[in-house]
Every structure is written in structure tokens, then in C-alpha cells.
Design an enzyme around this catalytic site. Structure first.
Site, PDB file in Angstrom:
ATOM      1  N   ASP A 150      25.801  57.252  65.065  1.00 49.98           N
ATOM      2  CA  ASP A 150      24.840  56.143  65.026  1.00 49.98           C
ATOM      3  C   ASP A 150      25.339  54.971  64.213  1.00 49.98           C
ATOM      4  O   ASP A 150      26.207  55.115  63.360  1.00 49.98           O
ATOM      5  CB  ASP A 150      23.564  56.625  64.318  1.00 49.98           C
ATOM      6  CG  ASP A 150      22.595  57.242  65.284  1.00 49.98           C
ATOM      7  OD1 ASP A 150      22.880  57.252  66.480  1.00 49.98           O
ATOM      8  OD2 ASP A 150      21.543  57.715  64.803  1.00 49.98           O
TER       9      ASP A 150
ATOM     10  N   LYS B  96      22.193  52.206  67.474  1.00 47.84           N
ATOM     11  CA  LYS B  96      20.920  51.534  67.699  1.00 47.84           C
ATOM     12  C   LYS B  96      20.822  50.497  66.597  1.00 47.84           C
ATOM     13  O   LYS B  96      20.907  50.822  65.435  1.00 47.84           O
ATOM     14  CB  LYS B  96      19.756  52.503  67.522  1.00 47.84           C
ATOM     15  CG  LYS B  96      19.736  53.635  68.480  1.00 47.84           C
ATOM     16  CD  LYS B  96      18.567  54.508  68.103  1.00 47.84           C
ATOM     17  CE  LYS B  96      18.618  55.847  68.778  1.00 47.84           C
ATOM     18  NZ  LYS B  96      17.560  56.716  68.245  1.00 47.84           N
TER      19      LYS B  96
ATOM     20  N   MET C 172      11.934  51.228  58.169  1.00 46.90           N
ATOM     21  CA  MET C 172      11.843  50.292  59.297  1.00 46.90           C
ATOM     22  C   MET C 172      10.691  49.309  59.114  1.00 46.90           C
ATOM     23  O   MET C 172      10.075  48.894  60.088  1.00 46.90           O
ATOM     24  CB  MET C 172      11.649  51.061  60.625  1.00 46.90           C
ATOM     25  CG  MET C 172      12.740  52.074  60.889  1.00 46.90           C
ATOM     26  SD  MET C 172      12.365  53.169  62.275  1.00 46.90           S
ATOM     27  CE  MET C 172      11.264  54.353  61.511  1.00 46.90           C
TER      28      MET C 172
HETATM   29  N1  SAH Z   1      17.047  59.337  59.771  1.00 49.79           N
HETATM   30  C1  SAH Z   1      17.176  58.215  58.881  1.00 49.79           C
HETATM   31  C2  SAH Z   1      16.178  57.129  59.157  1.00 49.79           C
HETATM   32  C3  SAH Z   1      16.380  56.441  60.459  1.00 49.79           C
HETATM   33  S1  SAH Z   1      15.195  55.194  60.728  1.00 49.79           S
HETATM   34  C4  SAH Z   1      17.074  58.694  57.445  1.00 49.79           C
HETATM   35  O1  SAH Z   1      16.700  59.851  57.209  1.00 49.79           O
HETATM   36  O2  SAH Z   1      17.376  57.926  56.536  1.00 49.79           O
HETATM   37  C5  SAH Z   1      16.088  53.765  60.253  1.00 49.79           C
HETATM   38  C6  SAH Z   1      15.560  53.208  58.970  1.00 49.79           C
HETATM   39  O3  SAH Z   1      16.045  53.934  57.871  1.00 49.79           O
HETATM   40  C7  SAH Z   1      15.996  51.783  58.672  1.00 49.79           C
HETATM   41  O4  SAH Z   1      15.204  50.855  59.354  1.00 49.79           O
HETATM   42  C8  SAH Z   1      15.763  51.709  57.197  1.00 49.79           C
HETATM   43  O5  SAH Z   1      14.401  51.552  56.917  1.00 49.79           O
HETATM   44  C9  SAH Z   1      16.163  53.097  56.766  1.00 49.79           C
HETATM   45  N2  SAH Z   1      17.534  53.144  56.287  1.00 49.79           N
HETATM   46  C10 SAH Z   1      18.568  53.833  56.802  1.00 49.79           C
HETATM   47  N3  SAH Z   1      19.684  53.688  56.042  1.00 49.79           N
HETATM   48  C11 SAH Z   1      19.320  52.899  55.011  1.00 49.79           C
HETATM   49  C12 SAH Z   1      19.988  52.400  53.863  1.00 49.79           C
HETATM   50  N4  SAH Z   1      21.273  52.693  53.636  1.00 49.79           N
HETATM   51  N5  SAH Z   1      19.302  51.643  52.998  1.00 49.79           N
HETATM   52  C13 SAH Z   1      18.015  51.349  53.209  1.00 49.79           C
HETATM   53  N6  SAH Z   1      17.328  51.786  54.265  1.00 49.79           N
HETATM   54  C14 SAH Z   1      17.969  52.552  55.164  1.00 49.79           C
END
Ligand code: SAH
Length: 506
Positions: A36, A58, A173
């Protein structure tokens, strides 16, 4: 045909060190890696060189691949007998649609394993210095999607219960909908003064944190043009960041520093810079290879017992020398009657790792320092072995020769110019995103100038702070037309790191 297994792996929030041991093992097992946007690309280095890498990125809401396409890709690869690593940002089961992928695999009778990961809420909070729970401050935390469209008629989120039902609220998000999230929380009973932190690209060198309150965070975010991907942390715990902040206040945080050493040597220096908070970009300008012929070195090794001294002036010399030694079926005992000089502590450590304690390490860690030590000894008639790089300066052999020593200086390795420079690193220079470039030997500077051509070299480095490890490297930089801003007093990587830190903090 036997069906393959699918590993659903949480890649963690960004810092590649935050993947689990099991996650790394599974990447290394895979025939196919489907990854991803949010999974750090550096983790792909753990994949087998022949593994097929498929980007299922995505970005925001714009799906490169629809979820059903990803599901069928996983099924198709596994049915073809492939071991598949499905690498997802954070944790697969926290807003990662991992459950849907499992359902698709189940329907196709494909076995899977789930490797949890550090979810962004947990990782970004930790690297922002915000404990999600804290005694006497809050006893609960909730993870919430902020993606739900605010105009949705019937919300799946029970704002009434949520607003005051959990001490800390972590929205994923949620940046686009920040204003309506904050308004909803206040409308349902949360105090407008409640502190809020937005953490963008948490745990990465480009992490950004914006703090405010429910009342003003949306306006602040708009003003700062704060963008996804970010998590939103709401609750009193946000105040603790003032005290606990540790990651984004390190001395080189936010600085992009380029390391020009050979790829196999960049790691150590890169680690020192990264520990001070820098975002390290590698631009290898040197490749080390064995000499065209081993004969010279092999002859010297066979006669090792006839030498009184062997001098090593780099870790590379030690590595290549010992590689030949092993090829000839010998080991450290070959040095039994020969004393050993190491130019500095790192070279001495490389020898020590091979069972040899250097007899001499000069006070000044360079060729002149070595010469100074030997000039205090009676060298007339002594046989000295000096395994060297093809383009080494001849300071040591020339001086020893003058002292009456008999010097053999076989080539142990060659410094060659790599075929190409990494595009990503060049782009960072083009876009003026690099704060500092480091040269740890004259050849790093010479080679870069040769590869880029003089005009492009000077153009790309214009405005970039230049750090040179010592006076010789600095002189080379100046000859090439650069201004040198940083020169450590001692010629070691840790002194160089310290000099860079003090330059950027003054
Ligand atoms: N499965 C992922 C989440 C996916 S949804 C998890 O467990 O982290 C995607 C959202 O995750 C983004 O829109 C943001 O809100 C958050 N996100 C993912 N990586 C991030 C990061 N390094 N810093 C801040 N927010 C992050």
C-alpha cells in the site's frame, strides 16, 4: 496445484523499524508482495530479489485499485501457488479492510495468516509524545473513522455517546472533515477548550504536528494547509506533549542530509545522523570492488611472516584483506609475527572483530598521524605491508620509504564510480530539498563531480550546506568549486555528526 498462503502484514505507521519480526520474516518468504501507499517502501528491501512487487496504492479517496480488485489479485496469486505478502500500513484490522480480504480468501479456500502491526494512532501518538492514556487524566481511548461524510443522513457514529464516552479520541482519515468532527464533538458535550493534536506522517522524518483546541483546530489546519495522512487526537492527554515530546525536537529533526559514501558503508554514518533526528538520503558515489587481479595481495599474504608491520587505513582494507586471507585458507594467526597499525578506532574495531588487537592507533586518525608515529621509531630495514585502495594517497609509503623501510603496497580493493546515481536522491537535490551534503573522502566529492559534470554538480549543490570529514576532503571540495561549511576537528563519523548538529543549532 497446491494453493499458496497469504500473509496479511501490518507494516506499521511509517518508521521501517516499527514492523514486527514476524512481518519481516513473511515479506522475505513471499513470491509476491502487494503493498500500500502507507506502507514504507523501504520494507520492500526485505523481499527476495526475484519477488514480484505490486503496488496497490490508495491515495486519499482516489483508489488506484478498487478493494474487490485487490481481493481478486490476492486470490489469483494464491491459486497460482504463490506465497503472497499483503503489506498494509499500520495494522491490517484497524481501518485497513483486512477483514474483507480475509473473507475473500476464505471464500476461495485459501489459507492466511495475520501479522498485526503498530497502528497509526498508536505509532503517531508515541512519536508525538502523547500518551493515549494517562493515569488521572484519562482511562479510555477510542479509534474512530473520520472519513464518514458529514452530510450522511444517518451517521454510523453515535456522536452523542462518543463525544464524552471516551477520554481520548483518535480519528483516522479525518483531516477533510475536521471542522464537522470538532463541531459535532462540541455539540454533543465536549468542551471547546479540549486540546487537539493533528499528527501528519507520524513516525517518519517528515512528521508534522499541529496543536489547537476543538474550537480553533479546524481554522488552524486550514491556515496551515495541513493535509492527510494524519490522525487527530482529541483529549486532555495532548497537553502532555509539552513535557514528553522526544522525536521531533531532536537536533537534526527536519533536516535532510545526504550521505555520499558507498552503499555498504553508508549505514553506520546514516544511523548516527538518524539518531540525531535527520532524514538521511543516500547518494552512493563509490562502489568498492576487488582488484582486477588478486596476485599482488595474495603474494604479500603468503609472505606475511616476513613483515614487521602491517598498516590498515580503513575498514575496507581490513574487509578485503581478510576476504583474501580466508580464500587462501588462512586466518588471524597469519599475523603472529607481525605488528599491526590501525589508522583510527573504527579500523581497530574491524580488526578486533577478526581477532586482532592493533598494536598502534595514532593520536591523529589519518595518514599523517600514522607517519608521525612511525617517524619516532627505528624503521630502517623494516618490512612494512600496506594493503591499500587503488587511488590511495601515497603519503604513508613515501614517508616510510624515506625512513629506510621496505614497503609493499598491494592493492586490496578498488574505488570505482557506480554506473548511476539514485533518481530519488537527485530529485531531492533538483527540488532543493536537501539541507546538507556530506563528503567522507576526497573520492566521494571527485566522483560526484565526475558523474554529474561540473556545471550540474555546482548547480545542484548551490545553497546546500557542505560538510567534509577532514582537511584533505575539504580541499578537494574547494578545488571543485564548493564552499565548505562544516569540518569536524577529529576525522571520525561521530565527530562529523556532532559538528553537523552544532552547525544547525547555532
Ligand atoms: N490500517 C491503518 C490505517 C489505514 S486508514 C493503520 O492501522 O494505521 C488511513 C489513515 O491512517 C490515514 O488517513 C491517516 O489518518 C492514518 N495514518 C496512516 N499512517 C499514518 C501516519 N504515518 N501518520 C498519521 N496518520 C497515519
Amino acid at each position: 496445484m497446491k494453493k499458496g498462503t497469504v500473509y496479511l502484514i501490518g507494516a506499521g505507521p511509517g518508521d521501517p523499524g516499527l514492523i514486527t519480526v514476524r512481518g519481516r520474516e513473511c515479506i522475505a518468504l513471499a513470491d509476491v508482495v502487494v503493498y500500500d501507499y502507507l506502507a514504507n517502501g523501504r520494507l520492500l528491501q526485505n523481499a527476495r530479489p526475484d519477488a514480484e512487487l505490486i503496488y496497490a496504492g490508495k491515495i486519499g479517496g482516489a483508489h488506484n485499485h478498487e478493494q474487490w480488485q485487490i481481493n481478486s489479485l490476492l486470490v489469483e496469486k494464491a491459486l497460482a501457488g504463490k506465497t503472497v505478502a499483503r503489506l498494509k500500513g499500520g495494522d491490517p484490522f484497524i481501518f485497513g479492510r483486512g477483514g474483507e480480504e480475509c473473507e475473500a480468501l476464505l471464500a476461495a479456500g485459501i489459507s492466511f495468516e495475520i501479522v498485526p502491526g503498530v497502528t497509526a494512532g498508536v505509532g503517531a501518538a508515541a512519536y508525538a509524545g502523547i500518551p493515549l492514556t494517562h493515569r488521572h487524566v484519562t482511562t479510555s481511548v477510542a479509534f474512530i473513522t473520520g472519513h464518514e461524510h458529514p452530510d450522511k443522513d444517518i451517521s454510523e457514529i453515535d456522536w452523542e455517546k462518543l463525544s464524552t464516552g471516551s477520554g481520548t479520541l483518535v480519528f483516522y482519515m479525518g483531516i477533510k472533515n475536521l471542522a464537522s468532527i470538532a463541531a459535532n464533538l462540541v455539540k454533543h458535550g465536549r468542551q471547546p477548550e479540549t486540546p487537539v493534536a493533528l499528527v501528519r506522517w507520524g513516525t517518519r522524518p517528515e512528521q508534522q504536528v499541529l496543536e489547537g483546541t476543538l474550537a480553533d483546530i479546524a481554522a488552524k489546519a486550514q491556515k496551515a494547509a495541513f493535509k492527510a495522512p494524519a490522525i487527530t487526537i482529541v483529549g486532555e492527554v495532548v497537553r502532555l506533549r509539552d513535557k514528553i515530546r522526544w522525536f521531533d525536537n531532536r537536533p537534526l529533526f527536519g533536516k535532510r542530509i545526504m550521505v555520499t559514501r558507498s552503499a555498504d558503508q553508508a549505514g553506520e554514518f546514516g544511523d548516527l545522523l538518524a539518531a540525531a533526528g535527520a532524514d538521511v538520503i543516500e547518494l552512493p558515489t563509490i562502489r568498492l570492488v576487488a582488484p582486477d587481479s588478486d596476485a599482488q595481495l595474495d603474494n604479500a599474504i603468503r609472505e606475511l611472516s616476513s613483515f614487521q608491520w602491517t598498516i590498515f587505513t580503513s575498514i575496507n582494507a581490513v574487509q578485503f584483506f581478510f576476504a583474501r586471507l580466508a580464500c587462501l585458507g588462512l586466518d588471524a594467526r597469519a599475523f603472529a609475527s607481525c605488528r599491526i597499525c590501525a589508522v583510527g578506532p573504527k579500523t581497530a574495531a574491524a580488526l578486533e572483530a577478526r581477532g586482532i588487537i592493533a598494536d598502534l592507533v595514532p593520536a591523529d586518525y589519518k595518514a599523517e598521524g600514522v607517519v608521525k608515529e612511525f617517524s619516532a621509531m627505528e624503521m630502517n630495514g623494516s618490512r612494512v605491508l600496506f594493503p591499500r585502495a587503488d587511488r590511495a594517497r601515497d603519503v604513508i609509503p613515501a614517508a616510510l620509504d624515506k625512513m629506510g623501510a621496505i614497503v609493499a603496497a598491494p592493492i586490496a580493493y578498488r574505488n570505482i564510480i557506480p554506473e548511476a546515481l539514485p533518481e530519488e536522491a537527485l530529485q531531492a537535490l533538483e527540488e532543493k530539498r536537501v539541507d546538507c551534503i556530506t563528503f567522507t573522502s576526497s573520492s566521494t566529492a571527485d566522483n560526484l563531480a565526475a558523474m554529474l559534470g561540473e556545471n550540474r554538480f555546482l548547480h545542484l549543490l548551490q545553497g546546500v550546506t557542505v560538510a567534509a570529514i577532514g582537511p584533505i576532503t575539504a580541499a578537494t571540495c574547494r578545488e571543485l568549486g564548493l564552499q565548505v561549511h562544516i569540518e569536524p576537528e577529529k576525522y571520525t563519523l561521530s565527530d562529523m555528526t556532532a559538528a553537523i548538529v552544532s552547525y544547525f543549532n547555532n
